[in-house]
Design a protein around this motif. Structure first.
Motif, PDB file in Angstrom:
ATOM      1  N   THR A 121       0.842  -1.199   0.000  1.00  0.00           N
ATOM      2  CA  THR A 121       0.000   0.000   0.000  1.00  0.00           C
ATOM      3  C   THR A 121       0.879   1.250   0.000  1.00  0.00           C
ATOM      4  O   THR A 121       0.567   2.244  -0.664  1.00  0.00           O
ATOM      5  CB  THR A 121      -0.960  -0.021   1.208  1.00  0.00           C
ATOM      6  N   ALA A 122       2.005   1.193   0.714  1.00  0.00           N
ATOM      7  CA  ALA A 122       2.955   2.313   0.691  1.00  0.00           C
ATOM      8  C   ALA A 122       3.533   2.500  -0.715  1.00  0.00           C
ATOM      9  O   ALA A 122       3.699   3.628  -1.187  1.00  0.00           O
ATOM     10  CB  ALA A 122       4.075   2.070   1.702  1.00  0.00           C
ATOM     11  N   VAL A 123       3.813   1.377  -1.391  1.00  0.00           N
ATOM     12  CA  VAL A 123       4.353   1.456  -2.755  1.00  0.00           C
ATOM     13  C   VAL A 123       3.349   2.145  -3.683  1.00  0.00           C
ATOM     14  O   VAL A 123       3.704   3.038  -4.449  1.00  0.00           O
ATOM     15  CB  VAL A 123       4.690   0.045  -3.288  1.00  0.00           C
ATOM     16  N   TYR A 124       2.069   1.754  -3.580  1.00  0.00           N
ATOM     17  CA  TYR A 124       1.076   2.240  -4.549  1.00  0.00           C
ATOM     18  C   TYR A 124       0.342   3.506  -4.114  1.00  0.00           C
ATOM     19  O   TYR A 124      -0.565   3.957  -4.799  1.00  0.00           O
ATOM     20  CB  TYR A 124       0.058   1.139  -4.867  1.00  0.00           C
ATOM     21  N   THR A 125       0.723   4.049  -2.941  1.00  0.00           N
ATOM     22  CA  THR A 125       0.108   5.325  -2.533  1.00  0.00           C
ATOM     23  C   THR A 125       1.146   6.369  -2.125  1.00  0.00           C
ATOM     24  O   THR A 125       0.846   7.552  -2.109  1.00  0.00           O
ATOM     25  CB  THR A 125      -0.841   5.148  -1.320  1.00  0.00           C
ATOM     26  N   GLY A 126       2.334   5.939  -1.733  1.00  0.00           N
ATOM     27  CA  GLY A 126       3.325   6.875  -1.204  1.00  0.00           C
ATOM     28  C   GLY A 126       3.056   7.247   0.244  1.00  0.00           C
ATOM     29  O   GLY A 126       3.662   8.186   0.769  1.00  0.00           O
ATOM     30  N   ALA A 127       2.167   6.523   0.911  1.00  0.00           N
ATOM     31  CA  ALA A 127       1.816   6.853   2.297  1.00  0.00           C
ATOM     32  C   ALA A 127       2.110   5.676   3.223  1.00  0.00           C
ATOM     33  O   ALA A 127       1.872   4.521   2.878  1.00  0.00           O
ATOM     34  CB  ALA A 127       0.337   7.216   2.393  1.00  0.00           C
ATOM     35  N   ALA A 128       2.623   5.991   4.407  1.00  0.00           N
ATOM     36  CA  ALA A 128       2.851   4.965   5.426  1.00  0.00           C
ATOM     37  C   ALA A 128       1.542   4.695   6.180  1.00  0.00           C
ATOM     38  O   ALA A 128       0.527   5.353   5.954  1.00  0.00           O
ATOM     39  CB  ALA A 128       3.961   5.397   6.374  1.00  0.00           C
ATOM     40  N   VAL A 129       1.608   3.744   7.103  1.00  0.00           N
ATOM     41  CA  VAL A 129       0.415   3.183   7.745  1.00  0.00           C
ATOM     42  C   VAL A 129      -0.538   4.219   8.359  1.00  0.00           C
ATOM     43  O   VAL A 129      -1.749   4.186   8.120  1.00  0.00           O
ATOM     44  CB  VAL A 129       0.865   2.193   8.851  1.00  0.00           C
ATOM     45  N   ALA A 130      -0.005   5.133   9.158  1.00  0.00           N
ATOM     46  CA  ALA A 130      -0.881   6.031   9.918  1.00  0.00           C
ATOM     47  C   ALA A 130      -1.706   6.932   9.004  1.00  0.00           C
ATOM     48  O   ALA A 130      -2.755   7.441   9.396  1.00  0.00           O
ATOM     49  CB  ALA A 130      -0.056   6.871  10.883  1.00  0.00           C
ATOM     50  N   GLU A 131      -1.233   7.092   7.766  1.00  0.00           N
ATOM     51  CA  GLU A 131      -1.938   7.916   6.798  1.00  0.00           C
ATOM     52  C   GLU A 131      -2.742   7.040   5.826  1.00  0.00           C
ATOM     53  O   GLU A 131      -3.886   7.357   5.503  1.00  0.00           O
ATOM     54  CB  GLU A 131      -0.881   8.698   6.013  1.00  0.00           C
ATOM     55  N   SER A 132      -2.163   5.918   5.401  1.00  0.00           N
ATOM     56  CA  SER A 132      -2.834   5.083   4.390  1.00  0.00           C
ATOM     57  C   SER A 132      -3.996   4.302   4.978  1.00  0.00           C
ATOM     58  O   SER A 132      -4.941   3.960   4.295  1.00  0.00           O
ATOM     59  CB  SER A 132      -1.847   4.094   3.762  1.00  0.00           C
ATOM     60  N   GLY A 133      -3.906   3.986   6.282  1.00  0.00           N
ATOM     61  CA  GLY A 133      -4.968   3.222   6.920  1.00  0.00           C
ATOM     62  C   GLY A 133      -4.776   1.714   6.845  1.00  0.00           C
ATOM     63  O   GLY A 133      -5.522   0.969   7.472  1.00  0.00           O
ATOM     64  N   VAL A 134      -3.786   1.257   6.085  1.00  0.00           N
ATOM     65  CA  VAL A 134      -3.548  -0.183   5.942  1.00  0.00           C
ATOM     66  C   VAL A 134      -2.347  -0.553   6.814  1.00  0.00           C
ATOM     67  O   VAL A 134      -1.210  -0.244   6.496  1.00  0.00           O
ATOM     68  CB  VAL A 134      -3.297  -0.553   4.468  1.00  0.00           C
ATOM     69  N   ALA A 135      -2.637  -1.216   7.948  1.00  0.00           N
ATOM     70  CA  ALA A 135      -1.638  -1.323   9.010  1.00  0.00           C
ATOM     71  C   ALA A 135      -0.781  -2.569   8.932  1.00  0.00           C
ATOM     72  O   ALA A 135       0.197  -2.675   9.663  1.00  0.00           O
ATOM     73  CB  ALA A 135      -2.326  -1.245  10.373  1.00  0.00           C
ATOM     74  N   GLY A 136      -1.131  -3.518   8.085  1.00  0.00           N
ATOM     75  CA  GLY A 136      -0.333  -4.744   8.043  1.00  0.00           C
ATOM     76  C   GLY A 136      -1.024  -5.785   7.199  1.00  0.00           C
ATOM     77  O   GLY A 136      -1.875  -5.462   6.364  1.00  0.00           O
ATOM     78  N   ASN A 137      -0.679  -7.050   7.415  1.00  0.00           N
ATOM     79  CA  ASN A 137      -1.344  -8.138   6.704  1.00  0.00           C
ATOM     80  C   ASN A 137      -2.739  -8.368   7.265  1.00  0.00           C
ATOM     81  O   ASN A 137      -3.609  -8.910   6.605  1.00  0.00           O
ATOM     82  CB  ASN A 137      -0.524  -9.415   6.823  1.00  0.00           C
ATOM     83  N   GLU A 138      -2.918  -7.975   8.535  1.00  0.00           N
ATOM     84  CA  GLU A 138      -4.236  -8.004   9.169  1.00  0.00           C
ATOM     85  C   GLU A 138      -4.242  -6.880  10.177  1.00  0.00           C
ATOM     86  O   GLU A 138      -3.197  -6.441  10.645  1.00  0.00           O
ATOM     87  CB  GLU A 138      -4.466  -9.362   9.847  1.00  0.00           C
ATOM     88  N   TRP A 139      -5.424  -6.362  10.495  1.00  0.00           N
ATOM     89  CA  TRP A 139      -5.498  -5.290  11.475  1.00  0.00           C
ATOM     90  C   TRP A 139      -6.902  -5.212  12.051  1.00  0.00           C
ATOM     91  O   TRP A 139      -7.848  -5.782  11.507  1.00  0.00           O
ATOM     92  CB  TRP A 139      -5.082  -3.938  10.883  1.00  0.00           C
ATOM     93  N   PHE A 140      -6.986  -4.470  13.167  1.00  0.00           N
ATOM     94  CA  PHE A 140      -8.271  -4.257  13.828  1.00  0.00           C
ATOM     95  C   PHE A 140      -8.610  -2.778  13.724  1.00  0.00           C
ATOM     96  O   PHE A 140      -7.763  -1.926  13.991  1.00  0.00           O
ATOM     97  CB  PHE A 140      -8.175  -4.679  15.298  1.00  0.00           C
ATOM     98  N   ASP A 141      -9.849  -2.480  13.340  1.00  0.00           N
ATOM     99  CA  ASP A 141     -10.297  -1.095  13.269  1.00  0.00           C
ATOM    100  C   ASP A 141     -11.255  -0.844  14.422  1.00  0.00           C
ATOM    101  O   ASP A 141     -12.373  -1.357  14.426  1.00  0.00           O
ATOM    102  CB  ASP A 141     -10.985  -0.822  11.937  1.00  0.00           C
ATOM    103  N   ARG A 142     -10.815  -0.049  15.415  1.00  0.00           N
ATOM    104  CA  ARG A 142     -11.638   0.127  16.608  1.00  0.00           C
ATOM    105  C   ARG A 142     -12.825   1.036  16.341  1.00  0.00           C
ATOM    106  O   ARG A 142     -13.806   1.019  17.093  1.00  0.00           O
ATOM    107  CB  ARG A 142     -10.790   0.596  17.799  1.00  0.00           C
ATOM    108  N   GLU A 143     -12.793   1.813  15.259  1.00  0.00           N
ATOM    109  CA  GLU A 143     -13.935   2.668  14.927  1.00  0.00           C
ATOM    110  C   GLU A 143     -15.149   1.831  14.597  1.00  0.00           C
ATOM    111  O   GLU A 143     -16.278   2.185  14.929  1.00  0.00           O
ATOM    112  CB  GLU A 143     -13.590   3.551  13.715  1.00  0.00           C
TER     113      GLU A 143
END
Ligand SMILES: [Zn+2]
Length: 558
Positions: A121-143
């Motif tokens: 996701t960083a490759v195809y957006t130029g954004a790291a996790v806290a901005e891209s929203g994609v935190a890993g291979n799996e993640w939990f969204d508390r919202e």
């Protein structure tokens, strides 16, 4: 306004503007327009594909999952990747990465975690996790209290892995524009999950992909694995890509993703040697077939070819002592249970909504999400997940427990000696998150202060990369407490531990071996020096994974 009048007006607008015009007019993009083309594997993503440009450079991205910088360089140097060697031309220096017609700068680092979905996701957006929203291979969204697992690690359910291609799962989770949306040129994507905004997708055959995902998620369960299943995925995708090019012509931007090499490295005996064999035997000839498609149309010389990877690999042992997420006794879950937390079951979907803690595993990292337990004290209570956990009673309590477990095995015997560092912070619930701090055995201190007192040259660019992971709108998706397992390059394999089922190789850590990625640019009509000048002008002297999208945009003249 009466409804019949609205209907007539809507019909008039459709009549005047056409369907595409209506979508423009209402401002609603055609989100899920997926129509089948030649076969189930080739999907048109827009009602009308963008016309290919008559002039202007083309970019071909060859995306190799899990191939570290060293491993790629060694494979090319061995002489056993003739197609890639011919593309780059002769090496012009011993270590600077300059080739006759190419450039492969050294020391290009992935984001954290150095784990597939976050990194691509960083490759195809130029954004790291806290901005891209994609935190890993799996993640939990508390919202939304959602557990998402496009590449399941702690859970076995592979439904999300399939939904990546059947329902565009990642489209809804990527919070920033993609390369394809920003470039706005005709784009074809083969197998990459982050295809929002592209014109055409080549996806895997649903049935065999589901089978492969299920088999991979189980980890190493018996004996050696051959690469047949994985290379079949890569080869079929190349066949479909070449068919699509034959039928619809070349795109301005073509991405071809090879997932097989990573999957095979995870499970293969002698992982790194096996990876080399896969590169020289399967990948090189597949790249050659792609390049031929450009060569035969007379445009290879002027095409920029970018080879890029998401992370490297570090071998380990596939047994229950080293795998901290295989579902056995004495694992991280036990630490939280001993502290009285109700832990979310390790299932993709669960009926249990009364959990107070959630794990998401990324190999070398484990994200631990905590609820304010005072909002849900009784069994069956649903916690207020939008609110932050309490600092002392929830967060620090968990940090101290993991610290004790790592030192002496207290609460989870298999964690003894298996935890390298524990990160945590004052949580803000679903508000933009602040930076992680490090536990120094007594209190949480800033990463900079910790490293000044405890130098860790093996953890590359740690402070800066942790900021990209933790600080920002979606920083909460990397957890309230974050564990880094002992997964050091300088240790023997027998002392490397990972949060996953049993595998022979993993990654995710800030080490050089996990983090230094393949990043090579070639163009037959250019010299290596010209490419170096172009790259410097576009993204500066010290590129990182976050520069892939900016570089491609610049090469396309955007
Ligand atoms: Zn990967």
């Amino acid at each position: 306004m009466p409804r019949w009048l609205l209907v007539i007006l809507a019909l008039l607008v459709v009549g005047l503007l056409g369907l595409g015009g209506l979508l423009l007019y209402t401002g609603t993009p055609p989100l899920e327009v997926m129509s089948l083309l030649a076969s189930d594997a080739v999907v048109q993503l827009r009602p009308d594909m963008r016309p290919a440009r008559r002039h202007g450079p083309r970019v071909l991205v060859v995306a190799l999952d899990g191939v570290g910088a060293d491993e790629f360089r060694d494979a090319v140097r061995s002489g056993d990747m003739p197609q890639v060697s011919a593309l780059l031309g002769a090496a012009l220096d011993s270590g600077g990465g300059l080739y006759e017609h190419g450039l492969a700068p050294q020391g290009v680092l992935s984001i954290l975690p150095s784990t597939t979905y976050a990194a691509w996701t960083a490759v195809y957006t130029g954004a790291a996790v806290a901005e891209s929203g994609v935190a890993g291979n799996e993640w939990f969204d508390r919202e939304t209290m959602t557990f998402v697992a496009p590449a399941p690690v702690s859970v076995k359910g592979h439904g999300d892995a399939v939904r990546v291609y059947s329902d565009s799962l990642m489209h809804g989770w990527m919070a920033v524009p993609t390369l394809f949306e920003r470039a706005n040129v005709r784009s074809y994507v083969t197998l990459a999950a982050q295809y929002r905004g592209a014109d055409l997708l080549v996806r895997p055959d649903a049935k065999s992909f589901a089978k492969l995902a299920a088999s991979f998620t189980a980890g190493v369960v018996d004996g050696d694995k051959d690469w047949e299943m994985y290379s079949a995925l890569d080869q079929a995708a190349i066949d479909q890509t070449l068919d699509a090019i034959d039928e619809y012509g070349l795109a301005d931007l073509q991405v071809v993703y090879f997932p097989g090499v990573d999957l095979f490295t995870h499970v293969a005996d002698s992982a790194m040697q096996a990876q080399q064999r896969y590169l020289t035997t399967v990948v090189d000839s597949a790249i050659g077939r792609l390049l031929d498609a450009y060569r035969s149309r007379g445009v290879l010389d002027s095409t920029y070819v970018l080879l890029v990877s998401d992370h490297g690999h570090t071998p380990t042992i596939a047994d229950e002592r080293h795998a901290l997420g295989a579902g056995d006794e004495g694992e991280p879950e036990d630490v939280l249970k001993a502290a009285g937390f109700r832990v979310r079951p390790f299932e993709l979907d669960t009926d249990d909504e009364a959990y107070q803690a959630v794990f998401a595993y990324q190999g070398a990292f484990a994200f631990v999400h905590l609820a304010d337990r005072s909002t849900c004290p009784k069994a069956g209570d649903r916690c207020e997940w939008k609110a932050p956990p309490r600092f002392d009673e929830d967060v620090l309590e968990v940090v101290r427990r993991f610290d004790a477990a790592g030192r002496s095995g207290l609460g989870a015997e298999r964690l003894e000696g298996a935890i390298d560092l524990i990160f945590a912070r004052e949580s803000r619930g679903v508000e933009p998150a602040g930076p992680f701090k490090v536990w120094n055995g007594d209190s949480l201190v800033s990463v900079g202060d910790y490293l000044a007192a405890n130098p860790r040259p093996d953890l590359l660019d740690l402070e800066h990369r942790l900021e990209g992971l933790g600080v920002g709108r979606y920083g909460h998706r990397s957890g309230d407490v974050m564990l880094l397992s002992r997964y050091r390059e300088q240790d023997p394999e027998t002392q490397r531990y990972y949060f996953a089922a049993r595998y022979r190789s993993w990654h995710g850590s800030p080490s050089r071996q996990d983090s230094e990625i393949l990043f090579a640019l070639a163009r037959p009509a250019s010299t290596g020096a010209e490419l170096r000048a172009a790259m410097r002008a576009a993204i500066g002297e010290k590129p990182s994974q976050l520069d892939v999208t900016p570089l491609i945009l610049r090469l396309l003249g955007k």
